[in-house]
Design an enzyme around this catalytic site. Structure first.
Site, PDB file in Angstrom:
ATOM      1  CB  CYS A  43      35.036  25.687  32.008  1.00  0.00           C
ATOM      2  SG  CYS A  43      33.684  26.536  31.183  1.00  0.00           S
ATOM      3  CG  ASN A  52      36.966  33.548  30.358  1.00  0.00           C
ATOM      4  OD1 ASN A  52      37.552  33.657  31.413  1.00  0.00           O
ATOM      5  ND2 ASN A  52      37.258  32.620  29.464  1.00  0.00           N
ATOM      6  CG  ASP A  53      31.434  35.372  27.384  1.00  0.00           C
ATOM      7  OD1 ASP A  53      31.561  36.522  26.918  1.00  0.00           O
ATOM      8  OD2 ASP A  53      31.712  34.347  26.743  1.00  0.00           O
ATOM      9  NE  ARG A  67      76.004  35.286  62.471  1.00  0.00           N
ATOM     10  CZ  ARG A  67      76.714  34.809  61.442  1.00  0.00           C
ATOM     11  NH1 ARG A  67      76.166  34.714  60.257  1.00  0.00           N
ATOM     12  NH2 ARG A  67      77.951  34.428  61.611  1.00  0.00           N
ATOM     13  CG  HIS A  83      54.259  45.215  28.915  1.00  0.00           C
ATOM     14  ND1 HIS A  83      53.977  44.591  27.724  1.00  0.00           N
ATOM     15  CD2 HIS A  83      53.075  45.483  29.505  1.00  0.00           C
ATOM     16  CE1 HIS A  83      52.660  44.511  27.598  1.00  0.00           C
ATOM     17  NE2 HIS A  83      52.090  45.046  28.661  1.00  0.00           N
ATOM     18  N   GLY A 103      31.055  29.826  32.942  1.00  0.00           N
ATOM     19  CA  GLY A 103      32.060  30.460  32.076  1.00  0.00           C
ATOM     20  C   GLY A 103      32.361  31.824  32.648  1.00  0.00           C
TER      21      GLY A 103
HETATM   22  C1  PEP Z   1      33.904  31.848  29.331  1.00  0.00           C
HETATM   23  O1  PEP Z   1      33.197  32.696  28.827  1.00  0.00           O
HETATM   24  O2  PEP Z   1      34.231  31.844  30.527  1.00  0.00           O
HETATM   25  C2  PEP Z   1      34.402  30.724  28.527  1.00  0.00           C
HETATM   26  C3  PEP Z   1      35.116  29.755  29.088  1.00  0.00           C
HETATM   27  O3  PEP Z   1      34.173  30.748  27.195  1.00  0.00           O
HETATM   28  P1  PEP Z   1      34.964  31.647  26.149  1.00  0.00           P
HETATM   29  O4  PEP Z   1      36.172  32.164  26.814  1.00  0.00           O
HETATM   30  O5  PEP Z   1      35.223  30.764  25.009  1.00  0.00           O
HETATM   31  O6  PEP Z   1      33.959  32.726  25.831  1.00  0.00           O
HETATM   32 MG    MG Z   2      32.228  32.373  26.951  1.00  0.00          MG
END
Ligand code: PEP
Ligand code: MG
Length: 835
Positions: free
Chosen positions: A785, A722-723, A61, A409, A720
């Site tokens: 965030c 994301n931005d 094994r 997907h 933030g």
């Molecule tokens: C960001 O930009 O990371 C954020 C939390 O704000 P939003 O996604 O609302 O632009």
């Molecule tokens: Mg943002």
């Protein structure tokens, strides 16, 4: 012997031997020895066989370091030859003996001589003649007689298994499972315990927990020799493992054997500190343990088993926390159809992403987005989805496809988004042009009809059954409490609505880290008021609309404060890309003209005037606050009045107000002065003492670079990401999907930076921002965030840079709590080993 040298199976067998379990004679070959065999050095079979007596019957094994990394299949009955076959015919009967011989011929022919395995199929009822044919076929195809010497057989088998491990496909397969490049294979040669002699004979597998739930319960299977194969197919006459109304059981027939197995299970549990599944044979009433492996378990069971092992004092609480993969929690964290709800099933497909959600049927991604903009839950129904559908999937409450499998997907994206998803519901007929869905029973569902997707069971249901909210209970809660005891970074939730806030509390988030107030205005009546405000170009008109918005916002905030029961609530002032609130088609514009009671031409002209080439970099966030300050003033007043109301009902509230899209310190000064003035006014009007904290969202590269200045006016900064990712890369968060897969495939980016925080680039801005902010204001509170907030890598980064908390979507809160605890424990462990 260790798992790193001989592999997990060998290590485990050694432990079983030390636990005085009846393990048949075993020889383990190390990774090094197997590597030498693969490189062409013949194994020392004489030395191996020295341990097994004159006519051995053996199994070989695989024993890789981690059983999940795969490896060649086990080969049984090594050593069988014409002479041994004749002896076994007397001992265990001709059929059983011939079957063993044929199985070995088949294995040897395919793995060593590389012949087609269908030339050597083993019939259910083999005869002497079948055996003669197999031996003759082997001789014709391999151009030599079937080898009769155990030395030759064993040497060849070891060689073929060693080489199979080094082959390209095996390498790729284990790499995909996370094995390191140089992962080794050990091999275990073991005396075969046949379990087919005279007396009480059989073989089985026993486990001591329910692998689905983790409850302590004996499960498994037993096959007595007399049963053979037929008994499996026809359970009449079967011997069950545990007491069973359908027939006799090992538990009743051989209580001492059963008791011995239970005792072994307990011994394995306490000494190996794991729930083990034991493979055993029973030979004339004598038990042999062939192997023991960790019980394969569902996510729910993983949590319960870890917690109960700790509660029984077998492992520490910290061990329990480390043992549960945070991803396993995600399966258990979603809304489900209530157990007692009536289920009007339309169809069934593949359960691709857990949780259930109801909504109105839409057939295109655009319609899903429109539906979300109206604040209406929808189910996106597609034949199959493609990357163009992603925004629609984001907007939908659930996704249903007629085609596809678990890795399609829709399934992959659905799981990533935590979106209930059923794929491959092929019984449904979809007519996209007519916007119709026909169920197998003939019922027709049209666009706008409400259905429910149950991604846990794969069911598609008509209507909207009662739901059971996801929440932590029992073992779950206990495990996360233990995680919280070692966690050293805060976890809050991003929550915009009372429902989100409730989920956040159920998951024991330590407050709201981001409430996107513009999301409170995507709904029917509110959307109209919001549009009126956008259209108001005169001060008095705007004041009138804001008067109407004020009580709505006050109630929203009061709700959030009361649900969060004293935990901090961070409210972000309006950050509306204005275009998201305006209609883009003729019908929508006409409807708006009706609501506003203005001529169509005027409304059209105003929409055109508000149009921006790049709205995400246009009149957003604090820019609106600076140029149209009354909006933020209204929000600040609503926050203060809501805080006063909540305090009157006994709650302790210290609201946090956050300014979005800042790029210069002066923006903060301007907004802060106005908010302070509102606070003074509200205090003068009500006499109430107001406590609040004002902070800034750091989401433009300039804000990160100037964090030192900005910090001077801020009680907290929240990154933030994301931005910040969008602006650091110069990459549109809404459009990057079109080329992202090409970019990842060609390794321009290691991952999509909107999903996985870019530690090198965006991370550098974050660390610079954090450092400058702290240098200027040592006591400032820092957090992340953006969507990345709940991920392990973002938490790791945040801990390394001394951030105070992360904020993530409510469903990721438990996962973040567990990941944060694991990171703290791992650090503690590495510090200990350095000391
Ligand atoms: C960001 O930009 O990371 C954020 C939390 O704000 P939003 O996604 O609302 O632009
Ligand atoms: Mg943002």
């Amino acid at each position: 012997m260790s798992a790193e040298v001989h592999g997990g199976r060998a290590k485990c067998l050694q432990r079983l031997i030390r636990l005085e379990m009846p393990v048949p004679q075993t020889v383990a070959l190390s990774f090094h020895a197997v590597r030498r065999i693969a490189a062409g050095t013949p194994p020392d079979v004489t030395e191996i066989l020295r341990h097994f007596g004159p006519t051995p019957l053996l199994s070989v094994r695989p024993s890789s370091q981690d059983p999940d990394w795969g490896g060649p299949g086990a080969i049984l009955n090594v050593g069988i030859c014409d002479t041994l076959h004749a002896t076994l015919c007397d001992e265990i009967g001709e059929r059983a003996a011939t079957s063993l011989y044929l199985r070995f011929i088949q294995a040897y022919a395919t793995h060593v001589a590389r012949l087609d395995d269908d030339l050597f199929e083993v019939p259910e009822d083999p005869t002497h003649e079948t055996l003669a044919v197999a031996l003759r076929t082997y001789e014709e195809e391999a151009e030599e007689p079937f080898p009769q010497e155990v030395e030759r057989q064993l040497g060849d088998i070891l060689g073929s298994m060693a080489r199979a491990w080094e082959g390209t496909s095996a390498r790729l397969l284990r790499k995909a499972k996370g094995a390191p490049e140089g992962a080794g294979l050990g091999l275990v040669v073991q005396q075969l315990a046949l379990g087919v002699g005279q007396g009480a004979c059989g073989s089985g597998v026993i486990q001591f927990v329910n692998p689905a739930t983790g409850e302590r319960q004996v499960t498994g299977r037993y096959l007595s020799q007399s049963q053979g194969r037929e008994a499996l197919e026809d359970p009449a006459g079967a011997v069950y493992l545990t007491r069973d109304p359908r027939g006799p059981s090992l538990q009743d027939e051989y209580p001492q054997v059963f008791a011995e197995l239970l005792e072994m299970g307990e011994r394995a549990r306490t000494r190996l500190r794991e729930e083990m599944q034991i493979e055993f044979t029973l030979d004339g009433g004598r038990l042999s343990v062939l192997d023991a492996v960790r019980v394969h378990r569902a996510s729910r069971a993983k949590v319960r088993i870890a917690v109960e092992l700790a509660q029984d004092g077998i492992i520490s609480r910290e061990d329990a926390v480390m043992r549960v993969d945070p991803a396993a929690l995600s399966e258990l964290l979603h809304r489900q159809v209530a157990l007692d709800a009536e289920r009007d099933r339309i169809a069934n497909g593949i359960a691709a992403s857990p949780g259930a959600a109801s909504g109105r049927i839409v057939f295109t991604a655009n319609d899903a987005q429109a539906s979300a903009a109206r604040g209406e839950d929808c189910v996106l129904v597609r034949r199959e989805t493609s990357p163009e559908d992603i925004r629609g999937m984001h907007a939908a409450a659930a996704v249903l496809t007629v085609r596809g499998g678990v890795t399609s997907h829709a399934a992959v994206i659905g799981r990533g988004l935590g979106l209930p998803c059923v794929v491959g519901a092929s019984d449904l007929l979809i007519d996209r042009k007519a916007k119709r869905l026909t169920a197998p029973d003939g019922r027709v569902f049209r666009e706008g009809d409400v259905i429910t997707v149950d991604g846990t069971t794969g069911d598609v249901l008509a209507g909207q059954p009662a739901m059971l909210e996801a929440s932590l209970d029992g073992a779950f809660r206990t495990l996360l409490q233990w995680a919280d005891a070692v966690r050293d970074i805060g976890v809050r939730a991003n929550a915009d609505t009372p429902a989100d806030a409730q989920t956040a509390r159920n998951f024991e988030a330590e407050g709201i880290g981001l409430c996107r107030t513009e999301h409170m205005f995507f709904e029917g009546e509110r959307l109209s008021v919001m549009r009126e405000m956008i259209f108001a170009d005169k001060g008095e008109d705007r004041a009138a609309v804001l008067e109407r918005l004020l009580p709505m916002q006050r109630a929203d905030f009061a709700d959030l404060f009361s649900i969060m029961g004293g935990y901090p609530v961070c409210i972000r002032l309006f950050d509306p890309p204005l275009h998201e609130f305006l209609p883009s088609d003729k019908a929508g514009i006409r409807e708006l003209a009706n609501v506003l009671d203005r001529p169509l031409s005027e409304v059209t002209a105003r929409i055109e005037a508000l149009e921006e080439y790049n709205p995400m970099l246009g009149m957003r966030g604090v820019r609106l606050g600076v140029t149209v300050p009354e909006i933020y003033e209204m929000q600040a007043r609503a926050i203060f009045e809501a805080a006063i109301l909540s305090k009157m009902s006994g709650a302790r509230v210290v609201p946090e107000i956050m300014i979005p899209l800042v790029s210069a310190m002066r923006e903060v000064e301007l907004v802060k002065n106005r908010i302070d003035a509102v606070a003074v006014n509200v205090h003068n009007e009500t006499g109430a003492d107001l406590e609040y904290r004002l902070g800034v969202m750091v989401e433009t590269p300039r804000a990160a670079l100037r964090a030192g200045d900005i910090a001077q006016h801020s009680a907290f900064l929240s990154f933030g990401t994301n931005d910040l990712t969008q602006m650091t890369y110069g990459l549109s968060r809404d459009d990057a999907g079109r080329f992202m897969s090409a970019y990842v495939q060609q390794k321009v980016y290691a991952e999509d930076p909107f999903h996985t925080l870019d530690l090198d680039g965006v991370g550098e801005l974050l660390s610079m921002g954090a450092e400058r902010a702290r240098a200027s204001e040592p006591g400032i509170v820092l957090s992340i965030c953006g969507e990345h907030g709940g991920s392990r890598s973002a938490i790791e980064f945040s801990r390394q840079h001394g951030l105070d908390y992360v904020s993530c979507s409510p469903f990721r809160v438990p996962i973040a709590r567990l990941s944060a605890a694991q990171l703290a424990l791992a650090e503690r462990e590495s510090n200990r080993s350095l000391a």
